[in-house]
Write a protein that holds these residues in place. Sequence first.
Motif, short mmCIF file in Angstrom:
data_model
loop_
_atom_site.label_atom_id
_atom_site.label_comp_id
_atom_site.label_asym_id
_atom_site.label_seq_id
_atom_site.Cartn_x
_atom_site.Cartn_y
_atom_site.Cartn_z
N SER B 3 0.82 -1.23 0.00
CA SER B 3 0.00 0.00 0.00
C SER B 3 0.86 1.29 0.00
CB SER B 3 -0.93 -0.01 1.21
OG SER B 3 -0.15 -0.06 2.37
N GLU B 4 2.05 1.16 0.66
CA GLU B 4 2.93 2.34 0.73
C GLU B 4 3.43 2.73 -0.65
OE1 GLU B 4 4.74 5.49 2.55
OE2 GLU B 4 3.35 4.03 3.49
N GLU B 5 3.84 1.71 -1.43
CA GLU B 5 4.33 1.95 -2.79
C GLU B 5 3.24 2.54 -3.67
OE1 GLU B 5 7.89 -1.19 -3.80
OE2 GLU B 5 5.80 -1.85 -3.95
N LYS B 6 2.05 2.01 -3.50
CA LYS B 6 0.91 2.47 -4.28
C LYS B 6 0.65 3.96 -4.03
CE LYS B 6 -3.67 0.82 -5.50
NZ LYS B 6 -4.80 -0.01 -5.07
N LYS B 7 0.74 4.31 -2.76
CA LYS B 7 0.51 5.71 -2.37
C LYS B 7 1.53 6.64 -3.03
CE LYS B 7 -0.49 8.43 1.71
NZ LYS B 7 -0.28 8.55 3.14
N ASN B 8 2.80 6.17 -3.05
CA ASN B 8 3.86 6.97 -3.66
C ASN B 8 3.65 7.17 -5.16
OD1 ASN B 8 5.14 7.43 -1.29
ND2 ASN B 8 6.60 5.74 -1.52
N MET B 9 3.14 6.17 -5.82
CA MET B 9 2.89 6.28 -7.26
C MET B 9 1.73 7.22 -7.57
SD MET B 9 3.60 2.61 -9.01
CE MET B 9 3.28 3.27 -10.62
N GLU B 10 0.71 7.14 -6.72
CA GLU B 10 -0.46 8.01 -6.95
C GLU B 10 -0.12 9.48 -6.72
OE1 GLU B 10 -3.35 6.43 -4.33
OE2 GLU B 10 -3.99 4.89 -5.72
N GLN B 11 0.75 9.69 -5.75
CA GLN B 11 1.09 11.09 -5.41
C GLN B 11 2.57 11.33 -5.65
OE1 GLN B 11 -0.25 12.03 -1.53
NE2 GLN B 11 -0.60 14.15 -2.02
N PRO B 12 2.91 11.89 -6.84
CA PRO B 12 4.33 12.05 -7.16
C PRO B 12 5.05 12.88 -6.12
CG PRO B 12 2.95 12.57 -9.05
CD PRO B 12 2.05 12.38 -7.91
N LYS B 13 6.36 12.63 -6.07
CA LYS B 13 7.17 13.27 -5.05
C LYS B 13 7.12 14.80 -5.13
CE LYS B 13 10.64 10.00 -3.58
NZ LYS B 13 12.05 9.57 -3.68
N ILE B 14 7.07 15.29 -6.39
CA ILE B 14 7.14 16.74 -6.61
C ILE B 14 6.05 17.49 -5.84
CG2 ILE B 14 5.73 16.75 -8.73
CD1 ILE B 14 7.76 18.86 -9.79
N LEU B 15 4.89 16.89 -5.69
CA LEU B 15 3.78 17.56 -5.01
C LEU B 15 4.01 17.67 -3.51
CD1 LEU B 15 0.65 16.21 -6.88
CD2 LEU B 15 1.86 18.34 -7.20
N LEU B 16 4.88 16.81 -3.05
CA LEU B 16 5.15 16.88 -1.62
C LEU B 16 6.24 17.90 -1.30
CD1 LEU B 16 5.14 13.03 -0.93
CD2 LEU B 16 3.34 14.68 -0.36
N LEU B 17 6.97 18.32 -2.34
CA LEU B 17 8.05 19.28 -2.12
C LEU B 17 7.49 20.67 -1.89
CD1 LEU B 17 10.51 18.05 -4.88
CD2 LEU B 17 10.74 17.74 -2.41
N ASP B 18 8.35 21.47 -1.25
CA ASP B 18 7.87 22.80 -0.86
C ASP B 18 8.41 23.89 -1.78
OD1 ASP B 18 6.42 24.46 0.63
OD2 ASP B 18 7.98 24.83 2.12
N ASP B 19 8.93 23.53 -2.97
CA ASP B 19 9.45 24.54 -3.87
C ASP B 19 8.33 25.22 -4.65
OD1 ASP B 19 8.65 22.65 -5.55
OD2 ASP B 19 10.60 22.22 -6.45
N ASP B 20 8.77 26.21 -5.50
CA ASP B 20 7.76 26.97 -6.25
C ASP B 20 6.91 26.08 -7.14
OD1 ASP B 20 8.60 29.30 -5.12
OD2 ASP B 20 9.96 29.84 -6.74
N PHE B 21 7.56 25.15 -7.84
CA PHE B 21 6.82 24.30 -8.78
C PHE B 21 5.70 23.52 -8.11
CE2 PHE B 21 9.98 23.73 -12.57
CZ PHE B 21 9.93 25.10 -12.77
N SER B 22 6.03 23.00 -6.92
CA SER B 22 5.01 22.20 -6.23
C SER B 22 3.83 23.07 -5.82
CB SER B 22 5.61 21.50 -5.01
OG SER B 22 6.01 22.47 -4.07
N LEU B 23 4.14 24.26 -5.37
CA LEU B 23 3.04 25.16 -4.99
C LEU B 23 2.19 25.50 -6.22
CD1 LEU B 23 4.85 27.67 -2.57
CD2 LEU B 23 3.15 25.96 -1.95
N ILE B 24 2.88 25.75 -7.32
CA ILE B 24 2.15 26.09 -8.56
C ILE B 24 1.28 24.91 -8.99
CG2 ILE B 24 2.42 26.70 -11.01
CD1 ILE B 24 5.10 28.06 -10.12
N LYS B 25 1.85 23.71 -8.88
CA LYS B 25 1.10 22.50 -9.25
C LYS B 25 -0.17 22.38 -8.42
CE LYS B 25 1.62 18.90 -11.98
NZ LYS B 25 1.63 19.12 -13.42
N ARG B 26 -0.02 22.65 -7.14
CA ARG B 26 -1.20 22.57 -6.25
C ARG B 26 -2.22 23.65 -6.63
NH1 ARG B 26 1.31 22.62 -0.39
NH2 ARG B 26 -0.85 22.92 0.25
N PHE B 27 -1.68 24.81 -6.99
CA PHE B 27 -2.58 25.90 -7.40
C PHE B 27 -3.36 25.50 -8.65
CE2 PHE B 27 -3.51 29.72 -9.85
CZ PHE B 27 -4.09 30.53 -8.90
N ILE B 28 -2.63 24.90 -9.61
CA ILE B 28 -3.28 24.47 -10.85
C ILE B 28 -4.33 23.40 -10.56
CG2 ILE B 28 -2.87 23.27 -13.07
CD1 ILE B 28 -0.10 24.72 -13.09
#
Lengths: 528, 195
Positions: B3-28
């Motif tokens: 289940s842990e691996e599955k979760k990681n695949m569904e939610q790419p690492k980039i979205l968990l990061l706190d950089d500008d791109f991740s914030l923009i992705k969340r905004f989009i």
Amino acid sequence: MKNFYNDKELLSAYIDGELSQEEKKYIEDKIKSSLELQKVLADLKKLKELTSNSFEKISDSPFFETRVIASINQSPSILFKLKKWSPVLAFLFLTIGLMAILRYSPNLINNLIENQKSNLAGFYKENLQPLLYTADLTNEDLYNFAFYQQLPLDSSRQQLLKLGYDPQGKEFFEIKKVDNPADIKPANNLNKFVSALKLNASEARQIDSIIGSYTEQLSSLVLVNDKNSVAINPSLWNARKALLADIITFAQKHAPVDFRKILPVQEGKFDNNLVSKWVDKTKNSIDSQYIFCTPDSIFKENFVFDINEFKKNINKMEEELKKLNIERNLEKDLKFHFDTNFDKEENIDKQYRQFKVLIDSDFVKVIVNKLDIPEIDLNELNIPDFDSIATIIDKATKNIKIYVPSLPSMPNNSKIFDDENKSGKTKKRNKAEIKIDSLMNLKNVIADSVYKEQLEKLSESFNKQFNFNPDDSLIIKQNNELKKEMDRLRKELQRFREEMKNYENNGKGQKQDNSIEIRIEGVKVIQT
Amino acid sequence: MDSEEKKNMEQPKILLLDDDFSLIKRFIDGDESVFSELVKRHKDKVRNIIYLTLSNNEMVDDIAQEVFITVYHNLKNFRFESQFTTWLYRITINKCKDYLRKKNIRKIFLPLQEEEPVFENINEDSDIKQIVRNAVAALPDKLRIPIVLKDLEGFSYQEIAESMQCEIGTVKSRIFRGREALKKILRPLEKELME
């Protein structure tokens, strides 16, 4: 120098750490060998340092994020944005619309232009009339046209239509303004021609009739209108040739010797039959296209001019004009249409019966029995009483002999209507008898009987007013004459008054009011 | 796959990061609340660039607001091809240029005013910093902007070229010409300044 300039630019990039290894090595070598570059480098470094240290960071703005989010939430709606761009959008839609229209009907603009053209052509084609009628051309003008190829275009003879041929033999016509009207119409050429050929009176008449026979044809070939446009049918050139040929043929036939003197170059002889055939042909083959010469443009258009229809209209107009003139003459006679039922209104209150009207076919007189003119106190103003002057003038004019047209003869069955007399004297209403000779006297009698006392008073006031001192006036002579005249008037007035007294005494018991028995036959009197 | 691996695949690492791109992705993806975080992160830099570019403190907040409103409306079209800051600074510089252009147009219709002199009553107590600020403000816009971005904001020539949408060579040349001009303006105070 350019290299040095480049070196300085490299130094600037050098202190910013923006040079490649190669450039860096190059410039460092240069710096080592050049004191000047070392100085420049030191200056640039100092300048960079100064700039970097002169600015401080801007102070923090509290709640900036909150304000940004609030602004975003309040940011203008799409409608507002559209409104802002509305001029651009309108222009865009208009362009797209126009493009679409032109895509699906590419001839739209051409059609519009053509329509405008035909509208303009229609405007200039209105009310075209033959030049012969409008410019009042004579046989002399037509003769000049045949020989000299020029026609006056307007009656003031300031403009000229000239036909001609250019060096290539192509026809042209020109419309030009001529300052001297004599240039348009060389004087008396037709008569000179006739006398040169020594034609007798009958032959001269024949020449006239030949020219006259072309009038109708030429009429429909040159048309003009009040819009300053001239329509010329190309057949005009042929018509001119035909007219010329006709005249020459006639001249050749009737005065061969003299004709040769006039035109010595002319060889051979015109064949009469050939010319007449040719003339007939030109008369029957008139082009339907006219060349329109207008103030805006010159164009060729189909135009049908029916000379017969035009003549009909002209005749009709003439008749109408005649009729109109007759009506006008009739209207010059006076016609007063008073309601003759006045005399039947027996119950009209007497207080409204203020006017006595005398009418006949060409005569109307209205007598006002009572006139309420407001009185003005003139003593304060120290000017003569108007009535006193008016009365004197009135009296003076009585003695001036003025031609008064005699009254029309009165028919025997004429009537006199006098409403005021109606109640007591019904019999006299229809058959009143005349005791006074003329209406002028009648008027005087009425006036005198009503305003007798007033007249007396006024004449006295006049005497006072006109008490002239001859020394005071520059027109001594005239004053003396006036004085004499006034004396004479005074005497006459006195005599008149006496006569009136007699008249009143005679009339007592017959009339108590201001009404007078009138015995004018044919004059109808209505008193209201 | 646990289940842990599955979760990681569904939610790419980039979205968990706190950089500008991740914030923009969340905004989009619809989380507009992250926008205030983006503003908080970059407001100082943006405000400072505006302040330095305009040499004017009054309009900074207004223009900075406009910058972020534009970013907000266009963020969904961000293509992740360059850094967010490059895009942000380009918008900032453009807004500043717009403002300066409008100001210059307005100047045409205003009565003539005497320009503020760079040096006024220079004496020992004169504020050297103020003089330099005045001298920088007196530079033409196209020379001033690259100088302040380089010397004050520490931008590289590449970053300046991207923000100003021009070539690196142009930036290099403009910075050099700007410095030359500045030197010329400050020449009367050369002795004092260069000590």
